[in-house]
Design an enzyme around this catalytic site. Structure first.
Site, short mmCIF file in Angstrom:
data_model
loop_
_atom_site.label_atom_id
_atom_site.label_comp_id
_atom_site.label_asym_id
_atom_site.label_seq_id
_atom_site.Cartn_x
_atom_site.Cartn_y
_atom_site.Cartn_z
N ARG A 163 -41.74 -9.70 26.92
CA ARG A 163 -42.37 -8.89 27.96
C ARG A 163 -43.86 -8.72 27.70
O ARG A 163 -44.65 -8.56 28.64
CB ARG A 163 -41.67 -7.54 28.07
CG ARG A 163 -40.26 -7.69 28.66
CD ARG A 163 -39.60 -6.36 28.96
NE ARG A 163 -38.27 -6.57 29.53
CZ ARG A 163 -37.46 -5.59 29.93
NH1 ARG A 163 -37.86 -4.32 29.83
NH2 ARG A 163 -36.28 -5.87 30.44
N ARG A 211 -35.66 -10.32 31.93
CA ARG A 211 -34.31 -10.00 31.50
C ARG A 211 -33.58 -11.27 31.06
O ARG A 211 -33.06 -12.01 31.88
CB ARG A 211 -33.56 -9.31 32.64
CG ARG A 211 -32.28 -8.60 32.25
CD ARG A 211 -31.69 -7.80 33.40
NE ARG A 211 -32.60 -6.75 33.83
CZ ARG A 211 -32.67 -5.56 33.24
NH1 ARG A 211 -31.88 -5.26 32.25
NH2 ARG A 211 -33.52 -4.65 33.68
N ARG A 227 -28.29 -10.32 24.47
CA ARG A 227 -27.59 -9.34 25.31
C ARG A 227 -26.86 -10.06 26.44
O ARG A 227 -27.42 -10.95 27.08
CB ARG A 227 -28.58 -8.32 25.88
CG ARG A 227 -29.27 -7.56 24.77
CD ARG A 227 -30.08 -6.39 25.26
NE ARG A 227 -30.76 -5.77 24.13
CZ ARG A 227 -31.64 -4.78 24.20
NH1 ARG A 227 -31.96 -4.28 25.39
NH2 ARG A 227 -32.19 -4.28 23.13
N GLU A 264 -41.04 -1.53 31.56
CA GLU A 264 -40.75 -1.13 30.18
C GLU A 264 -41.05 -2.25 29.20
O GLU A 264 -40.67 -3.40 29.40
CB GLU A 264 -39.26 -0.75 30.07
CG GLU A 264 -38.87 -0.37 28.66
CD GLU A 264 -37.37 -0.11 28.51
OE1 GLU A 264 -36.69 0.08 29.53
OE2 GLU A 264 -36.91 -0.09 27.36
N SER A 309 -39.41 1.17 23.71
CA SER A 309 -38.63 2.39 23.82
C SER A 309 -38.49 2.95 22.42
O SER A 309 -38.03 2.25 21.52
CB SER A 309 -37.25 2.04 24.40
OG SER A 309 -36.53 3.20 24.68
#
Length: 426
Positions: A391, A277, A262, A349, A352
């Site tokens: 994560r 991130r 990303r 988070e 999801s």
RNA sequence: GGAGAGGUGGCCGAGUGGUCGAAGGCGCUCCCCUGCUAAGGGAGUAUACGGUAACCCCGUAUCGAGGGUUCGAAUCCCUUCCUCUCCGCCA
């Protein structure tokens, strides 16, 4: 992609859904374009009907050697041609505008999804597990990793810049262990088919899952036009693109462990430290393709699969139902799983899970044939992380840290770590 | 990267400018016949969109995709994607 027929029949519901997402109404614009488009189609088809009929007569005339008649008919059809070309051009533009507009609008949230403008309005649906207590001040994962000498951002920066990391030794193995652990559960206990998909994909695939056309700036692209997947949702969902499935093939469940890429455009300054991130991270992803009537049950099931990983790792977490303003473009309803990070003293988070209805299957042209019947329907798709591996490692580091900076390895992971019980500085 | 071959309906496979949405075969569905099994006979068997209340019907489009030539294209031309073969390179 939206169902035009549904918008025609339910313009108020459509606009209502957009409004709940904080968007302006669009049904009037869509329906006007649609009407114009259909008028053009009707007109063009009429011209084609005439042209086809005359052409057939020409064929007959030539076949019977009547050249004079043929010539006469050819003159007649010549004028038609110009009108047709003009009409086609105009009609094409209208259709393009309509499709571009439809492709740019997000999915309509389900009624049960809470309204809200952003993160703050998400609803904590349940809280699971017990937060660990510490007799010392818990550190953040990057300090723990760096002190162990197994997590290195500087070296990564030299070769790749910001938002990359080098893992080494037992921590590198932990990444592999986590991914294998997750995948084993999903495949052997929950019926997901393990897949190793391409992680470089073409425009059509990314359009199918709707990261294109709106979110191109979030993705990396190769010079010859491939996209690096931002999530395995893209290739896994596209496993069924342009297919007509038998109803008996549903549900289809796929899981994969892949790197994800990303660009993180627009998140400058956010989560700059640590592994949270990254431009590149690895994730175990689940995708289900199901009969429409099974979709909501599947969402609960899939969320449960992700939760099971956290439970077995002994990590505390909460389940959020995202509000309309925080949901992704394709989602009709989304649960986020947030894991407890003692070093950060907050939930973050880690998964999801979303149900997308037929939004993606319409774009991918995936249908299924009803058993016994002839009619085709669009199946529904779901995707969910199970889990984000990087994560998860952050969570393991922070939750299992000892006062001396070593990390206990969760019981469930030890067989994947060659029996190792603790990671400590060598 | 170099040189070739090819992409047609669920599958196989005909079809080089007109009556082809597409022969034929296989498969599948329904019906008939046949005292098991096997065989045989008949009919049907794509999708999208538009006209429509309509999965009946009518029309339009689709022979990998896009564009072009033509009154007319599965058939001719261009571009592109994909598959296969040989050579080269390579984990």
């Amino acid at each position: 992609m939206h169902d035009l027929k549904w918008i025609r029949a339910n313009p108020a519901d459509f606009d209502g859904g957009l409004k709940r997402r904080g968007m302006q109404p669009h049904s009037a614009e869509i329906l006007a374009l649609d009407e114009e488009n259909r008028a053009h189609i009707a007109k063009l088809q009429e011209m084609q009907t005439r042209r086809n009929a005359v052409s057939k007569q020409i064929g007959k005339a030539k076949g019977s050697g009547d050249e004079a008649k043929a010539k006469e008919l050819m003159d007649e059809v010549a004028s038609l041609k110009e009108d047709y070309a003009a009409g086609e051009k105009q009609g094409g533009k209208i259709a393009d505008d309509l499709n571009a507009l439809l492709a740019s609008l997000p999915n309509i949230p389900l009624d049960e999804v809470p309204d809200g403008g952003g993160e703050a309005d998400n609803v904590v649906t349940r809280t699971e597990g017990e937060k660990p207590s510490f007799s010392f001040t818990p550190k953040e994962h990057f300090d723990l990793g760096e002190d162990l000498g197994m997590l290195d951002f500087e070296t990564a920066a030299k070769m790749s810049g910001a938002r990359f990391a080098v893992l080494s030794g037992p921590l590198a193995r932990l990444e592999r262990a986590l991914a294998a652990f997750m995948l084993d559960i999903h495949t052997t206990e929950y019926g997901y088919t393990e897949v190793v998909p391409p992680i470089l994909v073409r425009d059509e695939a990314v359009f199918g899952t709707a990261q294109l056309p709106k979110f191109a700036e979030d993705l990396f692209r190769t010079e010859n036009g491939y996209w690096l997947i931002p999530t395995a949702e893209v290739p896994l969902t596209n496993m069924v693109r342009e297919q007509i499935l038998a109803e008996s093939e549903l549900p289809k469940r796929f899981a994969a462990h892949t790197p994800c890429f990303r660009s993180e455009a627009g998140s400058a300054g956010k989560d700059t430290r640590g592994l949270i991130r990254m431009h590149q991270f690895s994730k175990v992803e689940m995708v289900s393709v199901v009969h429409p009537r099974e979709a909501m049950d599947e969402l609960e099931r899939m969320t449960g699969c992700a939760e099971e990983i956290l439970k077995r790792l002994g990590l505390a977490y909460q389940v959020l139902t995202l509000c309309t303003g925080d949901m992704g473009f394709t989602a009709r309803k989304t649960y986020d799983l947030e894991v407890w990070l003692p070093g950060q003293d907050s939930y973050r988070e880690i998964s999801s899970c979303s149900v997308c209805g037929d939004f993606q299957t319409r774009r991918m042209k995936t249908r299924f044939r009803e058993a016994g019947g002839k009619t085709l329907h669009f199946p529904h798709t779901l995707n969910g992380s199970g889990l984000a591996v990087g994560r998860t490692m952050v969570a393991v580091l922070e939750n299992y840290q000892q006062e001396d900076g070593s990390i206990m390895i969760p019981e469930a992971l030890r067989s994947y770590m060659g029996g190792l019980e603790k990671i400590e500085k060598s």
